[in-house]
Design an enzyme around this catalytic site. Structure first.
Site, PDB file in Angstrom:
ATOM      1  N   GLU A  91      -5.205  -9.351   0.187  1.00 28.63           N
ATOM      2  CA  GLU A  91      -5.730  -9.320   1.555  1.00 28.63           C
ATOM      3  C   GLU A  91      -7.246  -9.173   1.517  1.00 28.63           C
ATOM      4  O   GLU A  91      -7.778  -8.358   0.759  1.00 28.63           O
ATOM      5  CB  GLU A  91      -5.165  -8.139   2.363  1.00 28.63           C
ATOM      6  CG  GLU A  91      -3.718  -8.250   2.769  1.00 28.63           C
ATOM      7  CD  GLU A  91      -3.261  -7.046   3.595  1.00 28.63           C
ATOM      8  OE1 GLU A  91      -4.130  -6.267   4.055  1.00 28.63           O
ATOM      9  OE2 GLU A  91      -2.046  -6.867   3.774  1.00 28.63           O
ATOM     10  N   GLU A  99       0.827  -1.213   0.000  1.00 27.17           N
ATOM     11  CA  GLU A  99       0.000   0.000   0.000  1.00 27.17           C
ATOM     12  C   GLU A  99       0.862   1.265   0.000  1.00 27.17           C
ATOM     13  O   GLU A  99       0.591   2.239   0.701  1.00 27.17           O
ATOM     14  CB  GLU A  99      -0.974  -0.024   1.182  1.00 27.17           C
ATOM     15  CG  GLU A  99      -1.911  -1.229   1.157  1.00 27.17           C
ATOM     16  CD  GLU A  99      -2.984  -1.193   2.238  1.00 27.17           C
ATOM     17  OE1 GLU A  99      -2.950  -0.293   3.107  1.00 27.17           O
ATOM     18  OE2 GLU A  99      -3.882  -2.067   2.208  1.00 27.17           O
TER      19      GLU A  99
END
Length: 510
Positions: free
Chosen positions: A271, A124
């Site tokens: 995820e 991220e």
């Protein structure tokens, strides 16, 4: 003759295609798990790998490249994504020699004995450390060049996981687009992924979508629960119907890529999960919702249903996460995303029996099969009849006057019969399903003098009865109906034949 040759060609062609697909485990959709290390008393690498094998987990993602874990994974057939931490991006992105050294130390030293499938570069980055955005693609390209040098670039993919927030206006999916302030990074990155046939890695959490849009996004949509047509989300531009939030999030990524003329990159969900515990501001972080989400997520992936926009492509998913990371900072939910506690006992028991081998074996030493709540009596009775008949469960204890006859209701009797069948079959995957009306529990359902077959309280008498019911398999069934006439009456033979026909024709396959 020509027709015979054509038939032979078709047979050989599809045999080769089928064999090739069967030989490649990644040709079929899979569910993997993330393994974080902010855990007190984390299992040793050897014990961790043994645990993964016991749970039939075949794909994992590490948030680094732990050399001891990579060594322990050798020759296990467990596939692993390794990661470059965010704090190493600068060194790798500004030095080809550093990238080559990283690949040599963490990849070449272990592959192919350890099946490294991909490198996740950062995590991220664009949303958590935007200052590193300019070096993200250079780091990826340097690592790729090192893989080319090692001749591993066709075996190991390189990408970087993104937060869902890089996509703006995600619903309806057809209107979604990447944050334009990131275009200078996203377009060349996607072009790289297209060129190298690597996936777009996305961290997608319907939990956060629901929490941020309560009253707009129904809980059932977030949990993959069955919906009536009126509750399905409909994209007004494509008229595609969405029955769950995750599919909508995946399709928003596909439409965002399409807007940049990228149409050949698949989405990999690196995820996704649901917390099992939260503070007062997180009332939907419960064991029940976490169990429901992750159980249904696994079923959804293994059903190979794809998404409304791309029904032909099923995104593989890595559940966040394997263990509760109890060392995580607040809020409470941060430490409670795991399927298991650090000591490897389950936080909850996933309802995944009958849909494959992933996590379908026992996750505790004692498990039982019982009837689910809220199932109508007629459906339960049909399942009970199959268990006690063709299923050959031991149902003697639920006959009038016996220890488990009371309470005299179909749910109680079905639970006993289901548990008998479940243990007769060795608690094998799929033996506690009964067309979706049964569930596995870790709570012993025994009560009073009624001792269930799986209970450690089981008496010697019950054990003897159970042992007498262990005959199974086609040969045993044939022997059962072909006993000589001096051993069994003609009426009994006729009954046995009818029983076999009932077994073959019954809809209650488990």
């Amino acid at each position: 003759m020509a027709n015979s040759k054509l038939t032979l060609f078709i047979f050989v062609y599809f045999t080769v295609i089928y064999t090739a697909k069967a030989a490649d485990p990644d040709s079929e959709p899979f569910v993997g798990v993330n393994i974080g290390t902010d855990v007190s008393n984390l299992l040793s690498p050897a014990d961790l790998v043994s645990f993964l094998q016991g749970q039939k987990i075949t794909h994992i993602r590490l948030y680094g490249a732990d050399l001891d874990i990579l060594k322990a994974l050798a020759k296990t057939k467990i596939r692993v994504i390794i990661s470059v931490p965010n704090n190493q991006l600068l060194a790798i992105g500004t030095s080809n020699s550093t990238a080559a050294s990283w690949v040599g130390r963490n990849v070449v030293a272990f592959y192919p004995e350890t099946l490294i499938t991909a490198i996740a570069v950062g995590d991220e980055v664009l949303t958590t450390v935007p200052s590193s955005a300019p070096i993200l693609l250079p780091a990826i390209e340097s690592l790729y060049s090192a893989l080319v040098t090692a001749n591993l670039h066709t075996k190991i993919k390189i990408s970087t996981p993104h937060a869902a927030s890089i996509i703006l206006d995600p619903f309806p999916p057809s209107q979604a687009f990447f944050n334009q302030s990131l275009s200078s990074v996203m377009l060349p990155l996607l072009q790289f992924l297209s060129r190298t046939q690597s996936p777009l890695m996305m961290n997608l959490y319907p939990y956060y979508v629901f929490m941020q849009n309560k009253g707009v996004v129904p809980l059932d949509n977030s949990l993959f629960k069955p919906l009536t047509p009126s509750k399905e989300m409909v994209d007004p531009n494509t008229l595609l119907h969405y029955t769950n939030v995750l599919d909508a999030m995946i399709d928003s990524a596909y439409f965002s890529m399409k807007n940049l003329n990228i149409t050949d990159v698949e989405v990999l969900v690196t995820e996704s999960g649901w917390p099992s515990k939260g503070d007062s501001k997180e009332p939907y972080a419960t064991i029940d919702t976490a169990d429901t989400y992750n159980s249904n997520l696994i079923k959804h992936v293994l059903d190979r249903s794809g998404t409304p926009f791309h029904p032909e492509v099923t995104s593989n998913v890595y559940i966040y996460e394997l263990f509760n990371e109890d060392l995580r900072s607040p809020p409470v939910s941060e430490a409670n995303w795991g399927l298991f506690y650090a000591n490897s006992t389950p936080v909850y028991l996933l309802h995944v029996s009958g849909i494959g081998t992933f996590l379908a074996n026992d996750t505790t030493n004692e498990t039982y099969c019982i009837a689910m709540d809220s199932v109508d009596s007629k459906t339960l009775q049909a399942a009970l009849d199959w268990a006690c008949g063709p299923g050959r469960a031991n149902c003697s204890e639920i006959q009038p006057g016996e220890n488990c006859y009371q309470p005299n209701n179909v749910k109680n009797h079905a639970s006993y019969a289901f548990d008998s069948y479940y243990h007769k079959e060795g608690k094998s995957p799929g033996s506690c399903d009964f067309k979706g009306v049964a569930m596995i529990t870790t709570t012993d359902p025994s009560h009073g003098s009624c001792i269930f077959p799986g209970s450690k309280k089981v008496t010697n008498k019950t054990k003897a009865v159970l042992n007498s019911t262990q005959i199974s398999g086609a040969a045993d069934r044939l022997r059962f109906i072909t006993l000589s006439s001096n051993q069994i009456s003609a009426n009994a033979v006729a009954f046995s034949i009818l029983l076999l026909i009932s077994f073959i024709c019954s809809p209650w396959w488990v």
